[in-house]
Design an enzyme around this catalytic site. Structure first.
Site, PDB file in Angstrom:
ATOM      1  N   GLY A 294       4.420  22.268  10.292  1.00  0.00           N
ATOM      2  CA  GLY A 294       5.685  21.653  10.650  1.00  0.00           C
ATOM      3  C   GLY A 294       6.797  22.018   9.697  1.00  0.00           C
TER       4      GLY A 294
ATOM      5  CG  HIS B   8      -2.131   0.870   1.054  1.00  0.00           C
ATOM      6  ND1 HIS B   8      -2.076   2.245   1.050  1.00  0.00           N
ATOM      7  CD2 HIS B   8      -3.426   0.537   0.854  1.00  0.00           C
ATOM      8  CE1 HIS B   8      -3.292   2.726   0.870  1.00  0.00           C
ATOM      9  NE2 HIS B   8      -4.128   1.721   0.740  1.00  0.00           N
TER      10      HIS B   8
ATOM     11  CG  HIS C 154       9.283  11.856  13.323  1.00  0.00           C
ATOM     12  ND1 HIS C 154       9.798  10.609  13.608  1.00  0.00           N
ATOM     13  CD2 HIS C 154       9.055  12.454  14.526  1.00  0.00           C
ATOM     14  CE1 HIS C 154       9.874  10.455  14.909  1.00  0.00           C
ATOM     15  NE2 HIS C 154       9.429  11.548  15.493  1.00  0.00           N
ATOM     16  N   PRO C 155      12.342  11.549  11.868  1.00  0.00           N
ATOM     17  CG  PRO C 155      14.053  12.036  13.387  1.00  0.00           C
ATOM     18  CD  PRO C 155      12.632  12.370  13.040  1.00  0.00           C
ATOM     19  CB  THR C 156      11.364   6.585  13.239  1.00  0.00           C
ATOM     20  OG1 THR C 156      10.679   7.295  14.294  1.00  0.00           O
ATOM     21  CG2 THR C 156      12.828   6.396  13.624  1.00  0.00           C
ATOM     22  CB  ALA C 157       6.843   9.055  12.818  1.00  0.00           C
ATOM     23  N   GLY C 158       8.099   9.607   9.614  1.00  0.00           N
ATOM     24  CA  GLY C 158       7.785  10.146   8.301  1.00  0.00           C
ATOM     25  C   GLY C 158       6.889  11.369   8.356  1.00  0.00           C
TER      26      GLY C 158
END
Length: 320
Positions: free
Chosen positions: A163, A82, A168-172
Site C-alpha cells: 500500500g 492498548h 487510511h483516513p479513518t481506519a489507519g
C-alpha cells in the site's frame, strides 16, 4: 493450501459492543469459518476475536470483518489503554492441523497485499512473515502508535510493506503476521498501584531480562478498579502460564500485594492447561475436563470453561 488455520484479529473497539456484534456477525456469516471466541475490554478499548477454518474461508471472513471496521471505527477519535495503529489493528495467522508456518507466512503476505489493494489500508508484515528484521516484533511496528505512525509514515524506514505510504483516513494501518500460538494472559492485582504492575511487567518480560518469549506491560483497569499485569506468551512451551503466574505472584508479594485473579483473552492450547495441571501435580487419574478445571482453579482463572481450550472449542464448533 487446504489445512486449518487460526486467526486472532484485534479490533480497536471495546466499548460500543453493537459494533463488535456486527464484526462478529460478519465472521459468523462466512461459510466454513468458525468464530470460536470473542472478548472485549472497555479500558483497553479493544476486542479480540478468534476464528478458525480452512484458509480460504478464514480470509473471506476477515475481509468481511474489515469492511465493518472501516465503516464503524474512526482512529482519529479512538482512545484506549492498548497500543494500536488501526481500526483492524492486528491480523495474525496461526498454523493448525494440516498447515505449516510456511503456509501461514505465504497466507499473511497474500492477505496483506489484498487488504492494501482493496481497502487502501497500509499493511505492515510482522513476526514470521516480516520482510525485514526490524519488523519482527509487533511493538516495533506499532512504535508511536496510531498518532506516531500517522506523522512518520512518509519516512523511508516506516514505509509499509503493502500500500501507499499514507494512513487510511479513518481506519489507519494494519499489521499482518504469521506466528505460533500466542496466549494473551492477564493477572489482576489486589492493588490500585499501576506503577507496581509496570515494575513487575518490566522484570518478567524478555526485553527487561525476564522470561523468553514474554511481552508484558502494566495497566489500570477501570471497571475493576485494579492494576493489571498484561502479557503475551509467544510460546508457552518456552515459558509456561504457571511460570509467569508464580513470578507475578512472588514479585507482588514482595511488596505486600496478592494476585486477585487471572484471565485469558481468547483461547489457549489444551496442552498449556495440562502443563499447569502437571506442575501442580493434579492426578493423572482424573478426567481431562477435571484436570483442566483444577489447573484453572490454581491460576484463579476468571470464568473458566473447558471450551477455552482451542481444540475443544473448534471440535464443538465443527459439530455444530
Amino acid at each position: 493450501m487446504t489445512g486449518l488455520v487460526e486467526s486472532v484479529p484485534n479490533f480497536s473497539e471495546g466499548r460500543r459492543l453493537h459494533v463488535v456484534d456486527r464484526i462478529a456477525a460478519a465472521i459468523e456469516g462466512t461459510p466454513g469459518a468458525y468464530l470460536l471466541d470473542r472478548t472485549s475490554d472497555a479500558s483497553h478499548n479493544r476486542s479480540v476475536l478468534t476464528l478458525a477454518g480452512e484458509s480460504g474461508a478464514v480470509v473471506e471472513a476477515l475481509e468481511r470483518a474489515i469492511v465493518v471496521a472501516v465503516v464503524e471505527i474512526d482512529m482519529n477519535v479512538q482512545r484506549g489503554e492498548h497500543p494500536r495503529i488501526g481500526a483492524t489493528d492486528v491480523v495474525p495467522f496461526v498454523p493448525l492441523a494440516g498447515s505449516s508456518m510456511a503456509d501461514c507466512v505465504a497466507l499473511a503476505r497474500s492477505f496483506g497485499a489484498r487488504v492494501a489493494n482493496r481497502f487502501g489500508i497500509p499493511v505492515y508484515l510482522y513476526a514470521e512473515a516480516a520482510a525485514t528484521p526490524d519488523r519482527v516484533k509487533l511493538a516495533d511496528v506499532r512504535r508511536g502508535q496510531y498518532e506516531g505512525l500517522r506523522d512518520e509514515i512518509g519516512a523511508p524506514e516506516r514505509k509499509p510493506d503493502f500500500g501507499a505510504a499514507r494512513m487510511h483516513p479513518t481506519a489507519g494501518a494494519l499489521a499482518v503476521g504469521a506466528r505460533p500460538f500466542l496466549i494473551a494472559y492477564n493477572i489482576n492485582l489486589e492493588s490500585r498501584d499501576v506503577d507496581l504492575a509496570k515494575r513487575i511487567a518490566r522484570k518478567i518480560r524478555e526485553s527487561g531480562g525476564g522470561f523468553p518469549k514474554v511481552q508484558a506491560n502494566g495497566f489500570w483497569i477501570e471497571e475493576l478498579g485494579l492494576a493489571q499485569v498484561s502479557m503475551n506468551l509467544l510460546d508457552f512451551r518456552t515459558t509456561s502460564i504457571w511460570q509467569v503466574w508464580e513470578a507475578v505472584r512472588d514479585e507482588a508479594a514482595a511488596e505486600g500485594v496478592r494476585p486477585y485473579e487471572s484471565e485469558l483473552i481468547g483461547l489457549a492450547p489444551i496442552d498449556s492447561f495440562l502443563d499447569v495441571a502437571d506442575h501442580v501435580r493434579v492426578s493423572q487419574d482424573l478426567s481431562q475436563t477435571e484436570r483442566l478445571a483444577k489447573a484453572a482453579e490454581w491460576l484463579r482463572l476468571r470464568d473458566f470453561s473447558p471450551l477455552q481450550a482451542l481444540e475443544l472449542r473448534l471440535e464443538a464448533a465443527r459439530q455444530g
